[in-house]
Design a protein around this motif. Structure first.
Motif, PDB file in Angstrom:
ATOM      1  N   PHE A  84      80.438  33.938  -8.450  1.00 23.93           N
ATOM      2  CA  PHE A  84      79.640  35.056  -8.951  1.00 23.93           C
ATOM      3  C   PHE A  84      80.044  36.358  -8.267  1.00 23.93           C
ATOM      4  O   PHE A  84      80.197  37.394  -8.917  1.00 23.93           O
ATOM      5  CB  PHE A  84      78.159  34.761  -8.725  1.00 23.93           C
ATOM      6  N   PHE A  85      80.270  36.308  -6.945  1.00 20.20           N
ATOM      7  CA  PHE A  85      80.686  37.478  -6.191  1.00 20.20           C
ATOM      8  C   PHE A  85      82.017  38.025  -6.719  1.00 20.20           C
ATOM      9  O   PHE A  85      82.154  39.219  -6.969  1.00 20.20           O
ATOM     10  CB  PHE A  85      80.811  37.128  -4.701  1.00 20.20           C
ATOM     11  N   PHE A  86      83.002  37.143  -6.895  1.00 18.20           N
ATOM     12  CA  PHE A  86      84.309  37.583  -7.375  1.00 18.20           C
ATOM     13  C   PHE A  86      84.254  38.062  -8.822  1.00 18.20           C
ATOM     14  O   PHE A  86      84.946  39.015  -9.194  1.00 18.20           O
ATOM     15  CB  PHE A  86      85.360  36.491  -7.203  1.00 18.20           C
TER      16      PHE A  86
ATOM     17  N   SER B 277      82.731  41.516  -8.647  1.00 18.81           N
ATOM     18  CA  SER B 277      83.685  42.444  -8.040  1.00 18.81           C
ATOM     19  C   SER B 277      84.766  42.842  -9.036  1.00 18.81           C
ATOM     20  O   SER B 277      85.097  44.014  -9.180  1.00 18.81           O
ATOM     21  CB  SER B 277      84.320  41.823  -6.803  1.00 18.81           C
ATOM     22  N   GLY B 278      85.327  41.852  -9.721  1.00 15.72           N
ATOM     23  CA  GLY B 278      86.359  42.142 -10.711  1.00 15.72           C
ATOM     24  C   GLY B 278      85.841  43.003 -11.849  1.00 15.72           C
ATOM     25  O   GLY B 278      86.507  43.939 -12.299  1.00 15.72           O
ATOM     26  N   PHE B 279      84.644  42.694 -12.313  1.00 14.56           N
ATOM     27  CA  PHE B 279      84.063  43.480 -13.403  1.00 14.56           C
ATOM     28  C   PHE B 279      83.817  44.923 -12.986  1.00 14.56           C
ATOM     29  O   PHE B 279      84.172  45.852 -13.704  1.00 14.56           O
ATOM     30  CB  PHE B 279      82.760  42.843 -13.890  1.00 14.56           C
ATOM     31  N   THR B 280      83.214  45.124 -11.815  1.00 20.09           N
ATOM     32  CA  THR B 280      82.895  46.494 -11.390  1.00 20.09           C
ATOM     33  C   THR B 280      84.156  47.292 -11.101  1.00 20.09           C
ATOM     34  O   THR B 280      84.215  48.483 -11.419  1.00 20.09           O
ATOM     35  CB  THR B 280      81.961  46.514 -10.161  1.00 20.09           C
ATOM     36  N   LEU B 281      85.176  46.652 -10.522  1.00 16.24           N
ATOM     37  CA  LEU B 281      86.439  47.352 -10.294  1.00 16.24           C
ATOM     38  C   LEU B 281      87.085  47.761 -11.616  1.00 16.24           C
ATOM     39  O   LEU B 281      87.518  48.903 -11.784  1.00 16.24           O
ATOM     40  CB  LEU B 281      87.415  46.474  -9.509  1.00 16.24           C
TER      41      LEU B 281
END
Length: 91
Positions: free
Chosen positions: A53-55, A58-62
């Motif tokens: 979930f964290f990754f 992170s990928g989505f927000t980046l």
């Protein structure tokens, strides 16, 4: 009429969820489940889902924050190289 929320505020809300994902992983690694009620023990034992979930967040927000800046393949390539370099330098 209410003002429409900006994309930045939505990303801030999503980014704050990363804290809870990290906390979930921390609970997974540090909690002693002996004597815990079964629903709580089961929840904590599945804390490894927090990493995914964290990754994912992170990928989505980046990607979302850089999406408007990537108008051609050269900029997409620059973004991909920068991300890969960062991941490679961490490991």
């Amino acid at each position: 009429m209410k003002p429409k929320p900006s994309a930045g505020s939505n990303l801030t809300q999503l980014t704050s969820l990363r804290f809870f994902a990290a906390l979930y992983v921390l609970a997974f690694h540090s909690a002693d489940n002996d004597g815990a009620p079964p629903p709580i023990a089961n929840f904590v034992q599945n804390g490894y889902f927090g990493v995914s979930f964290f990754f994912l967040l992170s990928g989505f927000t980046l990607t979302r924050s850089y999406f408007d800046r990537m108008s051609d393949w050269h900029e997409v390539r620059q973004f991909a190289v920068a991300r890969f370099s960062r991941v490679r330098s961490i490991s």
